[in-house]
Design an enzyme around this catalytic site. Structure first.
Site: not given
Ligand code: XIL
Length: 996
Positions: A465, A508, A543, A572, A574
């Protein structure tokens, strides 16, 4: 107290480490065992004055036993607070023997307790005649059903002065205490096993109660984490899942506060703190339920639940606590393994708990890769400088190796979940002058992690990020960046590569499917790779939500990075069921879950099409019971994954594994009133809305729109189909009648239609003679072969989308109406969303470019409103004007980063809304307000840095006037959006076109 804990802990440790004395027939479970082998009385103490309870070496087994002497009454003896819970049946056995020379007597085990509202009772558990010649076993069962306090289990004798030995006292229960759960309702008028974590006072009270008459008042807290806690040690088994629930209410005179449920576990004195229910807002005067599930994944010798706030030490009430065992459903074994249905590694984010029990089985059955959701982040691995903690990470890496799972390491450098010390020198914040120190820390951290797992971690998220597309240079203003510029990225990749040259190294990020972010990331990767920075791949977090981003955006992103020749992974994934940051469902509707299934399908269609560019797709969580979205950005029900809370396959699963099993879905289409010239040209009217995607299969893709008119339904489809065949066609089926238009333009008689060639395809327009009937089906056929693609759904007719224009001019924003404003036509707010009369505005807009980037939109609102009020604490309930701007006219459900809601009250107070923290728009607004006879004037300038303002550009745009009477809003009116949801969604705003 301490010794009792040790005894309990020892007993429970036995229990937890597998010494469970269960026989299949009785299913009895050890609750406690006192063998007096550790040199202590293990919590047993004297009952009666003058009595002593000590140790003796006359033992039934081993070397130690109790010796009770100094008795002067039959009820004198040795006593302990037993670990008895209401409603559970216990068997108690003990061995007793009189001290030598004592005459035989009856020795009894008795329970004393005080039922709520009753008087103290004494109940015999078991007794026997005991002599000094041999050990006698005493045994009996015991249960109680009324809420009770002051429980004592004691051993007495019919002879007031008998001296006796006791040994091997064992308490078992008929049920498994790790299954039977716990509850506290405070109806005994006592704190029922709850005690303060620090100095808070806990007072049973009848002032308020959630159920019954009593609750527990919590006051005098010394810190946000200070409050009521109770031990749940022994009530939870490792690998089992529990629901923990408690009702809370703010204390007297407290107007706001956030409360949550947490758990502290310890092993050998090392504590860990876990959130069961993230702190959430508790409304004053109401009971709020805190609820979450927890799976115990570790050995523990201390385990307690507690209520804490996320700030402040305000008082509150607690009531109706429960801990409930959740019987796991077996995982489905008659469905395909997801990983076998895709041509890349299918991974999943996990933690230790998800390797146990059913979760572990689910993980191994469906996934071929893993990544730790949190356990390799900086706060987890190096909480203090040079102190590395690898217990969890090691466990996860070993688990993956044992089960042949590909491992993605996540993540080496990030702005979040990074301890403060990293950016400090003692108390002092690091500055760019400390660049070398910070890079040294980064190097040490990365070298330590990557070296430790060399050869075991296939891919690392090296930096996470780092992009902020709203910055002129595209870089996030993290401390890393502010102190080192791009050097932290260079160092991170260099060191990771040196430490494990075999690992694939990723940059990432999220939102890479949105063009501005995509381009900012692309530019950075290209630049750094050109310098020789060893970036092997780009990770797209993905996401996404049920509506956004379109799958075609994802595809565009993958194609864009393919051109750079880098590896790509989806890291990641979802799919949130919400399009905004405030909505909540009590239960998620079935059709939303079905829609989610189709979203998974269209995304996996893209991934499969690009399997040669994508080496792995990781889903962000094993099942819906373990998703970060249940607390981000707010606490709400949000099931975004392929498996539900009970680990069963959802439509989302079938969207990946076998879309033919997806439940049927009726899609929705918004059809505004409107008039179109049917000539195959794309009228401005079509550009007021984005096209609705149909699908893409192979080379064939299509999107479409409709407008409703008295004469029928205008439809338009844009088809991408590079292989030109005049028999390619689009069929619109409305109310059961098919209307087919061929690419060559031919169509049946009786309805106007037209087709026209476009870049890589063709466009079709038609006027279907029917009015709106039930359903609409659009089928696109490729005559040169391949599958048809289709869209099926129910249209909803809405009023025409209003279109206004803004001329080019830059007025002075001072609250006086310059002559320049007359260059733009006036529009009026006439769409009532609350009430039917009240304050309204006459509105004009102007714009000004700023070269090839950004520009400003000016808005004038002349409001008619005789009485002005700012009495309400809520900005939207004050007399005010809201200006809505969607720079790309994306008409998305929810807000994109650069979509803004700009509110100015009659006195000039500004409030800005956007995505959940409005980070990209919060500084865009400048305004002036002036009260005039009969109302007020607002002049606003909204900076739009994310687009190029130019003639003919279209902006999503709306204006709302809030009319306050005293402290409440009594009327609200907009220019276009009739939904009252402008603050949540840009989908129904009007359109502003920029002119000369
Ligand atoms: C999230 C985890 O899933 C949570 O459990 C934690 O509280 C916060 O982080 N982007 C990312 C991940 O790169 O590491 C994050 O994961 C979600 C957003």
């Amino acid at each position: 107290m301490r010794t009792r804990w040790m005894a309990m802990a020892a007993a429970l440790l036995c229990l937890l480490s597998g010494f469970i004395a269960t026989s299949p027939a009785s299913a009895a479970v050890h609750v406690a065992k006192y063998d007096f082998e550790n040199g202590s009385t293990q919590g047993w103490s004297a009952r009666g004055s003058g009595v002593t309870v000590g140790l003796s070496d006359t033992a039934h087994s081993g070397e130690g036993a109790l010796l009770v002497q100094g008795r002067a009454a039959t009820w004198h003896g040795a006593t302990i607070t037993p670990p008895f819970e209401k409603g559970v049946t216990y068997t108690v056995t003990a061995f007793a023997r009189l001290a030598s020379g004592q005459p035989p007597s009856t020795v009894a085990m008795t329970v004393q307790r005080t039922p709520a509202g009753g008087s103290t009772t004494y109940e015999r558990v078991g007794a026997g005649t005991v002599t000094d010649a041999a050990w006698t076993e005493l045994s009996g069962t015991y249960t109680f059903t009324a809420d009770s306090t002051d429980l004592q289990l004691y051993v007495e004798s019919s002879d007031a002065t008998s001296r006796y030995h006791l040994d091997d006292i064992v308490i078992t229960s008929d049920g498994d205490p790790t299954r039977s759960g716990l509850a506290s309702d405070f109806e005994t008028g006592t704190a029922q096993s709850w005690s303060p974590r620090a100095s808070a006072s806990l007072t049973p009270t009848t002032a308020v109660a959630h159920g019954g008459a009593y609750s527990l008042a919590v006051s005098g807290r010394s810190a946000s984490w200070d409050g009521p806690s109770r031990s749940v040690l022994g009530a939870m088994a490792k690998g089992s899942k529990y629901e923990i629930s408690a009702w809370v209410r703010l204390g007297p005179d407290v107007t706001s506060g956030n409360l949550g449920l947490s758990l502290e576990r310890r092993l050998d004195g090392t504590p860990a703190y876990q959130r069961v229910a993230a702190p959430k807002a508790v409304a004053p005067g109401e009971w709020t339920r805190l609820k979450g599930t927890y799976t115990l994944a570790h050995d523990v010798d201390f385990l307690s639940v507690y209520i804490e706030s996320d700030g402040g030490t305000f008082p509150f009430y607690l009531d109706d606590f429960s801990l409930t065992y959740i019987e796991p459903k077996p995982i489905q074994t008659d469905i395909p393994s997801l990983k076998d249905t895709v041509p890349f590694t299918l991974g999943v984010a996990f933690n230790r708990a998800q390797t146990l029990g059913e979760h572990g089985q689910l993980l191994l059955r469906h996934y071929g890769g893993v990544t730790p959701g949190n356990d390799m982040k900086w706060d987890a691995t190096e909480p203090e400088e040079g102190r590395f903690t690898f217990t969890e990470a090691d466990y996860l890496v070993n688990y993956a190796a044992e089960h042949d799972l590909k491992f993605r390491g996540h993540t080496l450098a990030w702005h979040s979940q990074t301890p403060d010390w990293v950016f400090k020198d003692g108390d002092r914040d690091l500055t760019p002058a400390d660049r070398a120190l910070l890079l040294q820390r980064l190097e040490n951290h990365i070298r330590t992690l990557v070296t430790r797992y060399k050869g075991k971690i296939a891919a690392w998220d090296v930096v996470n990020e780092v992009i902020d597309e709203n910055q002129p240079d595209g870089m996030r203003r993290s401390k890393w960046f502010e102190i080192t510029g791009l050097d932290y990225i260079r160092t991170a990749f260099r060191v990771a590569h040196e430490a494990d040259p075999g690992a694939t190294l990723f940059i990432n990020d999220y939102n890479t499917e949105w063009p501005r972010k995509r381009e900012a990331l692309y530019d950075l990767v290209r630049k750094l790779r050109a310098e020789g920075v060893p970036i092997d791949g780009v990770g797209h977090q993905l996401h996404v939500n049920i509506e956004q981003a379109p799958a075609s955006n994802v595809e565009d992103t993958i194609e864009r990075f393919a051109a750079l020749g880098v590896d790509q992974q989806i890291t990641e994934l979802d799919v949130s069921v919400y399009t905004d940051f405030v909505s909540t469902y009590d239960t998620v509707p079935q059709d939303v879950l079905a829609e989610q299934g189709y979203r998974y399908k269209e995304l996996f269609d893209v991934f499969r099409r690009h399997a040669s560019q994508i080496s792995s797709v990781t889903v962000w969580g094993v099942a819906d019971d373990g998703t970060w979205l249940s607390s981000f950005p707010i606490t709400r029900l949000n099931p975004p994954l392929p498996f539900d809370d009970e680990l069963q396959a959802k439509p989302a699963y079938w969207g990946i594994a076998d879309p033919s099993k997806l439940p049927p879905l009726t899609r929705r289409l918004t059809v505004p009133a409107g008039t179109i010239v049917v000539d195959g040209k794309r009228d401005l009217e079509w550009d007021l809305l984005p096209d609705t995607p149909i699908a893409r299969v192979g080379d064939l893709s299509a999107r479409f729109q409709a407008r409703s008119t008295g004469a029928g339904l205008y439809v338009m489809a844009e088809v991408g189909d590079p292989s030109n065949d005049k028999n390619d066609s689009v069929t619109f089926e409305a109310g059961g009648t098919p209307y087919t238009v061929r690419r060559g333009g031919t169509h049946a008689h009786g309805f106007p239609a037209h087709a026209k060639r476009t870049d890589g395809g063709y466009r079709v327009e038609a006027l279907l003679p029917l009015g709106m009937a039930g359903t609409l089906r659009v089928t696109v056929h490729n005559a040169s072969g391949g599958e048809d693609i289709a869209w099926n759904g129910a249209p909803t007719v809405v009023p025409a989308i209003k279109l206004a224009t803004a001329s080019k001019a830059a007025p002075v924003v001072d609250g006086t109406v310059d002559a320049l404003w007359a260059r733009s036509p006036e529009i009026r707010t006439t769409t009532w969303i609350q009430g039917t009369t009240g304050a309204t505005a006459r509105v004009r807009a102007l714009w000004n470019g700023a070269g090839d980037h950004g520009g400003t939109l000016y808005v004038l609102a002349q409001v008619t409103d005789a009485t002005l009020s700012e009495d309400s604490p809520n900005a939207w309930e004050q007399d005010s004007v809201e200006i809505f701007v969607d720079p790309g006219n994306g008409k998305t459900k929810g807000y994109d980063d650069d979509d803004g809601q700009y509110r100015i009250s009659f006195s000039g107070r500004q409030t800005v809304g956007g995505t959940f923290d409005a980070f990209a728009v919060k500084d865009n607004l400048t305004s002036a307000a002036r009260i005039v006879p009969g109302g007020y004037v607002i002049e606003a300038a909204v900076k739009l840095p994310t687009i190029t303002l130019a003639k003919d550009a279209l902006l999503g745009f709306d204006v709302q006037v809030n009319d306050a009477t005293g402290a409440s809003r009594t009327g609200a009116v907009t220019w276009n959006d009739p939904t009252g949801q402008s603050y949540l969604s840009t989908a129904r705003w009007g359109v502003l076109r920029l002119t000369k």
